[in-house]
Design an enzyme around this catalytic site. Structure first.
Site, PDB file in Angstrom:
ATOM      1  N   HIS A 181      29.108  35.091  32.002  1.00 35.06           N
ATOM      2  CA  HIS A 181      27.403  35.148  31.802  1.00 35.06           C
ATOM      3  C   HIS A 181      26.729  36.068  32.570  1.00 35.06           C
ATOM      4  O   HIS A 181      25.500  36.031  32.767  1.00 35.06           O
ATOM      5  CB  HIS A 181      27.152  33.632  32.332  1.00 35.06           C
ATOM      6  CG  HIS A 181      27.148  32.651  31.322  1.00 35.06           C
ATOM      7  ND1 HIS A 181      27.161  31.131  31.416  1.00 35.06           N
ATOM      8  CD2 HIS A 181      27.779  33.024  29.804  1.00 35.06           C
ATOM      9  CE1 HIS A 181      27.349  30.763  30.258  1.00 35.06           C
ATOM     10  NE2 HIS A 181      27.823  31.488  29.178  1.00 35.06           N
TER      11      HIS A 181
ATOM     12  N   GLY B 217      57.159  42.463  63.174  1.00 33.11           N
ATOM     13  CA  GLY B 217      57.616  42.949  64.401  1.00 33.11           C
ATOM     14  C   GLY B 217      58.074  44.424  63.994  1.00 33.11           C
ATOM     15  O   GLY B 217      57.856  45.019  63.112  1.00 33.11           O
TER      16      GLY B 217
ATOM     17  N   PHE C 293      54.255  45.684  52.648  1.00 33.60           N
ATOM     18  CA  PHE C 293      52.787  46.209  52.657  1.00 33.60           C
ATOM     19  C   PHE C 293      52.737  47.258  53.662  1.00 33.60           C
ATOM     20  O   PHE C 293      52.559  47.087  54.816  1.00 33.60           O
ATOM     21  CB  PHE C 293      51.808  45.176  53.353  1.00 33.60           C
ATOM     22  CG  PHE C 293      51.388  43.916  52.259  1.00 33.60           C
ATOM     23  CD1 PHE C 293      50.325  44.085  51.411  1.00 33.60           C
ATOM     24  CD2 PHE C 293      52.265  42.832  51.882  1.00 33.60           C
ATOM     25  CE1 PHE C 293      50.058  43.215  50.346  1.00 33.60           C
ATOM     26  CE2 PHE C 293      51.907  41.964  51.134  1.00 33.60           C
ATOM     27  CZ  PHE C 293      50.931  42.061  50.440  1.00 33.60           C
TER      28      PHE C 293
END
Length: 461
Positions: free
Chosen positions: A143, A281, A349
């Site tokens: 919308h 770590g 990551f």
């Protein structure tokens, strides 16, 4: 149950959300009546006496310029007027590829951004020209958006043109409702927002629905101004609405208040992320514990986690990242044909950044995303040259905020010991015999056994 079924759909990658205005109310954003209140006065009408707000907006646009409605939307739904809520953060922590909404505000986008997740917004067919195909999540604002307030769907003419301006969007929605299980949130039985969408979707199906969909709605409550007969009438109307939703393949769950939705989503999140483990770590090659303890623990523990059906998340900390990857490869090799491919067992990551400020921002986003995607955090070593790792400690703080199970292997030194000492001040940890072993055990094999027992004893199975 619904929670179990929808959780499985999320884990399998075939679940989507459809978000309505009720989810924005906690952020103090207004509803349609507030947007159109002044416009109604301008044309001699009272918004409180109008049930058909789409036609009311059409009356105003017909006799006046659309400018006032556009400016009202920009003002009422500005980012500065509403902050993201916990519910947006919970949704952003779940594994979805797309979210659909009829809301104008940007709370959903900002919720994902706070978790370090990139999004691309699709408002109509023309917006596909600017789609970012590298984004993690697609947000279909069917919308319109406050960012393009002049194109928001609000008046009757907008709805009449909807099928033409949103032909590709509707095709995608139909396809996704065939492949994915949808959860509708923030809609009430009086919402016209969703009715016209579902009507178009129903035309696609006959009587069979390829997927089960769900909606969580607030049950009607007696208003101070209504008598018993009026209240009974509204309850009866909601009952008919719930039955009608079945014809769209949508199963409705009624709750006492919208606050219950957060509780339900948290239960879903806990189920979906229960087997996601963040291993945090790093260590220097010259560490005296490297060969005898740190590296063997990281490798063997990673192998054991994968063999037991867990998925590992890692920022690929210095030296430790390679040990974790070796452990995952070993598990995949040992499991053979039973194993999923390597990428299904581990999410990496790697940290990257250019200048100091951009690094700080990017690193925090990565850590936030890893913490929000997992329910267990294991800390191994955590050393940067001669100092404990500040980054590992930040990941610990984020995991603690999430209420995650935290297992610092103190005998590997560094931040792991620092965090173990801090947690050991709490009775729930201090009284745990297995937790105490993390501070003294030196055998890699026994350390792995202790960690796996801790996970199982805490109900993560």
């Amino acid at each position: 149950s619904f929670i179990k079924e929808f959780s499985e759909s999320l884990k399998n990658g075939n679940a989507s959300f459809f978000i309505g205005s009720g989810i924005s109310r906690k952020a103090q954003y207004v509803g349609w009546k507030d947007v159109l209140r002044e416009c109604a006065i301008d044309i001699g009408l009272d918004v409180e006496q109008e049930n058909d707000l789409i036609t009311l907006a059409e009356y105003y646009v017909r006799d006046n310029q659309r400018t006032k409605i556009t400016e009202t939307i920009k003002n009422f739904f500005a980012d500065s007027k509403g902050e993201i809520q916990d519910i947006h953060k919970i949704i952003a922590s779940l594994p979805v590829n797309s979210v659909w909404t009829t809301n104008y505000d940007t709370l959903i986008e900002r919720g994902f951004a706070s978790a370090g997740i990139t999004t691309t917004v699709i408002t109509d067919d023309l917006s596909y020209r600017n789609i970012d195909r590298t984004a993690d999540v697609k947000i279909y604002k069917i919308h319109g958006s406050v960012k393009n307030a002049d194109k928001c769907i609000i008046a009757r003419r907008d709805y009449d043109e909807f099928a033409r301006t949103h032909d590709i969007v509707l095709s995608e929605l139909k396809g996704e409702m065939c492949s994915n299980s949808f959860l509708f949130l923030g809609y009430s039985f009086s919402d016209t927002d969703i009715q016209h969408i579902l009507t178009r979707i129903r035309l696609t199906y006959d009587k069979e629905h390829p997927q089960r969909h769900f909606s969580i709605m607030e049950t009607v409550k007696k208003l101070p101004t209504e008598n018993e007969e009026e209240f009974t009438y509204r309850k009866n109307k909601q009952s008919h609405y719930v039955s009608d939703m079945q014809s769209y393949g949508i199963n409705v769950l009624l709750v006492e208040s919208y606050d219950k939705i957060e509780e339900i989503l948290l239960s879903i999140r806990n189920r979906v992320l229960a087997h996601n483990v963040l291993i945090s770590g790093a260590y220097e090659k010259g560490d005296v514990l490297n060969e005898t303890r740190i590296s063997p623990v990281a490798t063997k523990l990673s192998t054991e986690l994968i063999k037991n059906g867990y998925k590992i998340y890692t920022g690929y900390g210095k030296n430790l990242g390679a040990d974790i990857v070796n452990g995952v490869y070993n598990a995949c090799s040992d499991l053979g044909v039973k194993s999923k491919k390597f990428d299904d067992n581990i999410v990496i990551f790697p940290y990257k950044g250019t200048n100091k400020e951009s690094k700080k921002k990017i690193y925090f986003e990565i850590r936030s995303r890893m913490s929000s995607s997992t329910k267990i955090m294991i800390v191994i070593a955590g050393k940067n040259k001669s100092r404990n790792s500040a980054g590992v400690y930040q990941e610990y703080q984020l995991a603690k905020e999430q209420g995650n199970l935290i297992i610092p292997i103190a005998s590997t030194g560094g931040s792991a010991r620092e965090i173990w000492v801090e947690l050991n001040r709490q009775n729930s940890y201090n009284d745990n015999e297995l937790f105490q072993k993390l501070g003294t055990e030196t055998s890699p094999d026994e350390i792995v056994n202790v960690v796996m027992k801790l996970i199982n004893d805490n109900g993560v199975k």
